[in-house]
Design an enzyme around this catalytic site. Structure first.
Site, PDB file in Angstrom:
ATOM      1  N   ARG A  91       0.861  -1.172   0.000  1.00 33.27           N
ATOM      2  CA  ARG A  91       0.000   0.000   0.000  1.00 33.27           C
ATOM      3  C   ARG A  91       0.901   1.226   0.000  1.00 33.27           C
ATOM      4  NH1 ARG A  91      -1.866  -3.611   3.990  1.00 33.27           N
ATOM      5  NH2 ARG A  91      -3.940  -4.488   3.565  1.00 33.27           N
ATOM      6  N   LYS A 116      -1.747  -2.323   7.659  1.00 34.73           N
ATOM      7  CA  LYS A 116      -3.162  -2.183   7.973  1.00 34.73           C
ATOM      8  C   LYS A 116      -3.530  -3.154   9.087  1.00 34.73           C
ATOM      9  CE  LYS A 116      -7.635  -1.774   5.666  1.00 34.73           C
ATOM     10  NZ  LYS A 116      -8.361  -1.897   4.374  1.00 34.73           N
ATOM     11  N   HIS A 186      -2.806   1.840  -5.750  1.00 40.35           N
ATOM     12  CA  HIS A 186      -3.355   0.566  -5.276  1.00 40.35           C
ATOM     13  C   HIS A 186      -3.480  -0.452  -6.410  1.00 40.35           C
ATOM     14  CE1 HIS A 186      -5.297  -1.681  -2.021  1.00 40.35           C
ATOM     15  NE2 HIS A 186      -6.092  -2.182  -2.935  1.00 40.35           N
ATOM     16  N   ARG A 189      -0.855  -2.975  -6.321  1.00 38.84           N
ATOM     17  CA  ARG A 189      -1.156  -4.009  -5.327  1.00 38.84           C
ATOM     18  C   ARG A 189      -2.131  -5.034  -5.910  1.00 38.84           C
ATOM     19  NH1 ARG A 189      -1.125  -5.124   0.059  1.00 38.84           N
ATOM     20  NH2 ARG A 189      -3.067  -5.738   1.070  1.00 38.84           N
ATOM     21  N   HIS A 212      -3.519  -9.291   4.199  1.00 35.99           N
ATOM     22  CA  HIS A 212      -4.968  -9.302   4.372  1.00 35.99           C
ATOM     23  C   HIS A 212      -5.337 -10.022   5.657  1.00 35.99           C
ATOM     24  CE1 HIS A 212      -5.730  -8.788  -0.219  1.00 35.99           C
ATOM     25  NE2 HIS A 212      -5.712  -7.630   0.404  1.00 35.99           N
ATOM     26  N   TYR A 221      -9.595 -10.842  -5.454  1.00 36.10           N
ATOM     27  CA  TYR A 221      -8.663 -10.450  -6.507  1.00 36.10           C
ATOM     28  C   TYR A 221      -8.435 -11.569  -7.520  1.00 36.10           C
ATOM     29  CZ  TYR A 221      -7.326  -6.465  -3.575  1.00 36.10           C
ATOM     30  OH  TYR A 221      -7.330  -5.313  -2.829  1.00 36.10           O
TER      31      TYR A 221
END
Length: 274
Positions: A91, A116, A186, A189, A212, A221
């Site tokens: 990110r 994150k 992004h 990513r 994640h 994805y």
């Protein structure tokens, strides 16, 4: 509520409201009957398409090409920045927070700290990304601090951390120079995750590399299903062309066969589609 907000956001709001109602019931401010009636609202389920897009190999090559054409410090830094975003799937908040000490050149890996969800993780670089970083270090120097520094107009490196907005501005400018469609940081990513899944990487491994919290997020994805759907749609298009060709031969069709690509045949003859 689900008409105004995404399903996930609407359900978060409902969960927060349920907690408030629970506390109100515990404090005797509402009756048990009112409490249970209020929380009995059905949660909404659904799934929206991910925003953004994956970049093609040609587009990534075009970005590296324009950076290579720029012989200044900016060209070197931007190539390294793109290499890390594309090669490690970071990110932009993670890449600007990264320090030089987070790069292990021996093991060819990066340590992402406080990603994150405040989670650390390790991700790996290929030889091309490592070469780009080494080239950037010639300009940057080996002083401790942020991995990526901003530069002044005269080409002087400023020893301070870049901002998220600076990363966005750099990529927009390089995208314009490379003459490729608009993309966001992004999207690198997204490309990183999608490419790994396309090449058969285990989804739990990709989840860890991407940082994640849930494999469900990673699975969104996955483009392999899209490829199968596209193939099926092409098969359907072939059958439509065959039908159109037969009708044209028999003199029952007034449009040239070339028109029939993806439009249902019933759009060109009398009748209604369901």
């Amino acid at each position: 509520m689900s008409e105004r907000y995404a399903f996930s956001n609407a359900n978060k709001m409902m969960a927060a409201l349920s907690r408030v109602l629970e506390e109100a019931w515990k404090l005797g401010q509402i009756s048990a009957e009112d409490y249970h009636r209020a929380i009995a609202i059905e949660r909404k389920t659904g799934q929206r398409l991910l925003k953004g897009r994956a970049l093609s190999i040609g587009e990534v090559q075009a970005l590296f090409h324009v950076c290579a054409q720029d012989k200044s410090v900016k060209g070197s830094r931007d190539a390294a920045l793109i290499a890390v975003l594309y090669g490690a799937g970071l990110r932009r908040s993670e890449v600007v927070a990264m320090d030089l000490s987070d790069w292990n050149i021996v093991d060819n890996c990066l340590t992402v700290r406080s990603g994150k969800g405040d989670k650390d993780r390790t991700t790996y670089l290929d030889d091309g990304a490592t070469a780009a970083l080494i080239d950037w270090l010639i300009w940057r120097g080996d002083v401790l601090g942020a991995l990526f520094y901003p530069t002044r107009k005269g080409g002087k490196v400023e020893q301070r951390r870049m901002t998220d907005q600076a990363v966005l501005d750099i990529l927009r400018q390089r995208g314009l120079e490379a003459q490729i469609p608009s993309f966001s940081p992004h999207d690198f990513r997204r490309t990183f995750i999608s490419n790994l899944l396309d090449r058969g990487a285990d989804i739990s491994t990709v989840q860890k590399l991407a940082g994640h919290a849930s494999p469900v997020t990673t699975a969104r994805y996955d483009r392999r299903g899209e490829a199968a759907e596209r193939k099926a749609a092409n098969l359907h298009a072939y059958s439509l062309r065959a039908v159109a060709l037969l009708m044209e031969i028999l003199g029952l069709f007034r449009f040239p066969v070339a028109i029939i690509v993806t439009t249902p045949i019933l759009n060109f003859v009398e009748g209604e589609t369901s």
